[in-house]
Design a protein around this motif. Structure first.
Motif, PDB file in Angstrom:
ATOM      1  N   LEU A 315       0.838  -1.205   0.000  1.00 18.85           N
ATOM      2  CA  LEU A 315       0.000   0.000   0.000  1.00 18.85           C
ATOM      3  C   LEU A 315       0.869   1.250   0.000  1.00 18.85           C
ATOM      4  O   LEU A 315       0.673   2.174  -0.804  1.00 18.85           O
ATOM      5  N   ALA A 316       1.853   1.288   0.902  1.00 15.26           N
ATOM      6  CA  ALA A 316       2.738   2.456   0.995  1.00 15.26           C
ATOM      7  C   ALA A 316       3.517   2.642  -0.297  1.00 15.26           C
ATOM      8  O   ALA A 316       3.699   3.773  -0.774  1.00 15.26           O
ATOM      9  N   GLN A 317       3.972   1.557  -0.880  1.00  9.65           N
ATOM     10  CA  GLN A 317       4.747   1.636  -2.121  1.00  9.65           C
ATOM     11  C   GLN A 317       3.892   2.158  -3.265  1.00  9.65           C
ATOM     12  O   GLN A 317       4.355   2.961  -4.091  1.00  9.65           O
ATOM     13  N   THR A 318       2.630   1.736  -3.320  1.00  7.73           N
ATOM     14  CA  THR A 318       1.720   2.213  -4.365  1.00  7.73           C
ATOM     15  C   THR A 318       1.446   3.696  -4.203  1.00  7.73           C
ATOM     16  O   THR A 318       1.449   4.460  -5.190  1.00  7.73           O
ATOM     17  N   LEU A 323       2.227   9.448  -5.978  1.00  6.82           N
ATOM     18  CA  LEU A 323       2.675  10.820  -5.732  1.00  6.82           C
ATOM     19  C   LEU A 323       3.881  11.166  -6.594  1.00  6.82           C
ATOM     20  O   LEU A 323       3.999  12.300  -7.080  1.00  6.82           O
ATOM     21  N   ALA A 324       4.775  10.193  -6.798  1.00  6.39           N
ATOM     22  CA  ALA A 324       5.958  10.445  -7.633  1.00  6.39           C
ATOM     23  C   ALA A 324       5.568  10.758  -9.070  1.00  6.39           C
ATOM     24  O   ALA A 324       6.248  11.521  -9.765  1.00  6.39           O
ATOM     25  N   GLY A 326       2.764  12.237  -9.852  1.00  5.24           N
ATOM     26  CA  GLY A 326       1.904  13.406  -9.841  1.00  5.24           C
ATOM     27  C   GLY A 326       0.448  13.098 -10.128  1.00  5.24           C
ATOM     28  O   GLY A 326      -0.288  13.955 -10.648  1.00  5.24           O
ATOM     29  N   LYS A 327      -0.017  11.913  -9.753  1.00 10.36           N
ATOM     30  CA  LYS A 327      -1.393  11.509 -10.031  1.00 10.36           C
ATOM     31  C   LYS A 327      -2.280  11.690  -8.806  1.00 10.36           C
ATOM     32  O   LYS A 327      -1.798  11.897  -7.689  1.00 10.36           O
ATOM     33  N   ASP A 328      -3.590  11.614  -9.015  1.00  2.00           N
ATOM     34  CA  ASP A 328      -4.532  11.702  -7.901  1.00  2.00           C
ATOM     35  C   ASP A 328      -4.422  10.458  -7.038  1.00  2.00           C
ATOM     36  O   ASP A 328      -4.075   9.377  -7.510  1.00  2.00           O
ATOM     37  N   LEU A 329      -4.772  10.593  -5.739  1.00  2.00           N
ATOM     38  CA  LEU A 329      -4.636   9.479  -4.820  1.00  2.00           C
ATOM     39  C   LEU A 329      -5.491   8.278  -5.212  1.00  2.00           C
ATOM     40  O   LEU A 329      -5.181   7.151  -4.854  1.00  2.00           O
ATOM     41  N   ASP A 330      -6.571   8.509  -5.943  1.00  2.04           N
ATOM     42  CA  ASP A 330      -7.440   7.391  -6.332  1.00  2.04           C
ATOM     43  C   ASP A 330      -7.131   6.885  -7.738  1.00  2.04           C
ATOM     44  O   ASP A 330      -7.993   6.285  -8.390  1.00  2.04           O
ATOM     45  N   ASP A 331      -5.890   7.082  -8.197  1.00  2.28           N
ATOM     46  CA  ASP A 331      -5.515   6.659  -9.548  1.00  2.28           C
ATOM     47  C   ASP A 331      -5.865   5.188  -9.766  1.00  2.28           C
ATOM     48  O   ASP A 331      -5.320   4.295  -9.107  1.00  2.28           O
ATOM     49  N   ASN A 332      -6.781   4.926 -10.698  1.00  7.75           N
ATOM     50  CA  ASN A 332      -7.338   3.589 -10.875  1.00  7.75           C
ATOM     51  C   ASN A 332      -6.297   2.584 -11.381  1.00  7.75           C
ATOM     52  O   ASN A 332      -6.248   1.434 -10.934  1.00  7.75           O
TER      53      ASN A 332
END
Length: 409
Positions: A315-318, A323-324, A326-332
């Motif tokens: 989970l943390a790695q994903t 974030l690296a 630059g995508k939204d937190l819910d990136d599908n």
């Protein structure tokens, strides 16, 4: 209205670990919601313990929690002895069987009380100003296009961009989102208790396969003390929980073939049903499922908590990748990759547990002889044994980064 980047529902070992892992790699604001109070650590060991393998230890080291655990009660084990009741087949695993590992490792894993692990995690979480512990219950939940809305029973509502469900086998979040579960009742209960063993545990995890199910003796912090997990048909579990102590002591000493000497009950006895669960979806809308909320397995190899802690690291790695990029937190796209990864790992573990369970279920004379021959041959075949030890220690090539940390003991 309270606002957080991420809300974690469930403040057990997996949920609290997730909060710390997120803060370590992402520094996002986190809320942990759980109404369960922190258990006091008494003079006697708790009945629920976990076999923490190398991968989980590495994660806890990375989160700076391992030193807090080591200050409390814990027991390393460097040997595993598995045998077939009324048969001659047996398997022995030892760190010394792994020359490459034996240079750096002196143990296969550690037996630690769940309450001690949770207390250490809670202590660390409480020191992080970016994590809020909310001791409350959720009354309702709503999923919006950009946020998750939670109503609490006592406090005001809460908004976050992502929801992590770590709320256990009977996950409330999973039910609210109507996620189907692949379910199998093992038709067994696990009886757990603390016992004394006359000959000492010898820093060894012992497991015998009986016609009624496996019985494990897990070494505790005193050489003459073990935690037991006895898989039994429901009526047998009830019988052994309610019988007098002398009858129980005789039954469990006989079940263990006297290999640990006379066994005596030291604690109360409790039992709980054993069930396999696998959520059909590990990701839905803005909710991510980890730990027992996503999967539960048979405890015969003690891998349930370890599987959940690998979920935490993944989970943390994903999140770090999201974030690296630059995508939204819910990136599908990235969350679906996480889902496939964790579902595959859980399914593989379930299949392995089922194969072991079924392999020892047949108690007819001829299958027992064949099984005994196979175990004896396997016990002499170093390459396969080494792979089995590595698997027990959680050492795999596909581990997430936080589980790969190495440090001198």
């Amino acid at each position: 209205m309270q606002h957080f980047d991420i809300t974690i529902v469930g403040g057990g070992m997996v949920g609290l670990s997730a909060a710390l892992a997120i803060r370590k790699v992402c520094r996002l604001s986190v809320a942990v919601i759980d109404p369960s109070p922190l258990a006091d650590i008494g003079d006697e060991p708790g009945l629920r313990v976990s076999a923490i393998n190398d991968a989980s230890e590495n994660l806890l080291r990375q989160l700076d929690v391992w030193p807090l655990i080591k200050q409390q009660r814990h027991q390393a084990y460097n040997h595993m002895h598995v045998w077939d009741k009324d048969g001659y087949g047996h398997l022995d695993f030892d760190v010394s069987d792994m020359p490459a590992l034996a240079k750096d490792k002196t143990d296969i894993g550690h037996i630690i009380e769940n309450d001690i692990i949770r207390q250490a995690l809670w202590q660390k979480v409480s020191q992080d100003s970016g994590i809020a512990i909310i001791e409350d219950r959720i009354s309702s939940m709503g999923m919006g296009e950009s946020e998750v809305f939670l109503s609490l029973e006592k406090q005001g509502p809460l908004l976050s961009k992502l929801l992590i469900a770590a709320d256990g086998a009977n996950s409330w979040v999973r039910k609210q989102l109507d996620i189907a579960v692949t379910f199998r009742d093992y038709d067994h209960h696990a009886l757990v208790a603390t016992v004394s063993v006359e000959q000492g545990h010898q820093n060894t995890a012992w497991q015998v396969f009986l016609d009624s199910g496996p019985l494990a003796f897990l070494p505790l912090y005193e050489q003459t003390m073990c935690s037991i997990v006895w898989s039994l048909p429901p009526e047998k579990a009830k019988q052994f929980t309610e019988c007098d102590r002398d009858s129980f002591n005789k039954a469990i000493t006989a079940a263990s073939d006297g290999k640990l000497g006379r066994v005596k009950l030291l604690s109360e006895r409790i039992f709980f049903p054993l069930t396999m669960r696998l959520a059909r979806e590990f990701v839905k809308q803005r909710a991510i499922f980890i730990g027992d909320a996503a999967h539960t397995i048979h405890p015969l190899a003690g891998q349930g908590v370890n599987l959940g802690l690998v979920d935490v690291a993944a989970l943390a790695q994903t999140l770090e990748q999201i974030l690296a990029q630059g995508k939204d937190l819910d990136d599908n796209k990235l969350w679906q990759a996480f889902s496939r990864w964790r579902k595959s790992d859980a399914s593989e573990m379930m299949a392995a547990m089922e194969a072991i369970k079924q392999g020892f279920a047949v108690q007819d004379k001829l299958p027992k002889i064949i099984r005994g021959v196979g175990m004896s041959l396997l016990n002499q075949f170093a390459p396969v044994k080494q792979q089995m030890i590595k698997h027990a220690m959680g050492q795999r090539s596909d581990l997430p980064n936080l589980c790969r940390y190495k440090q001198d003991l």
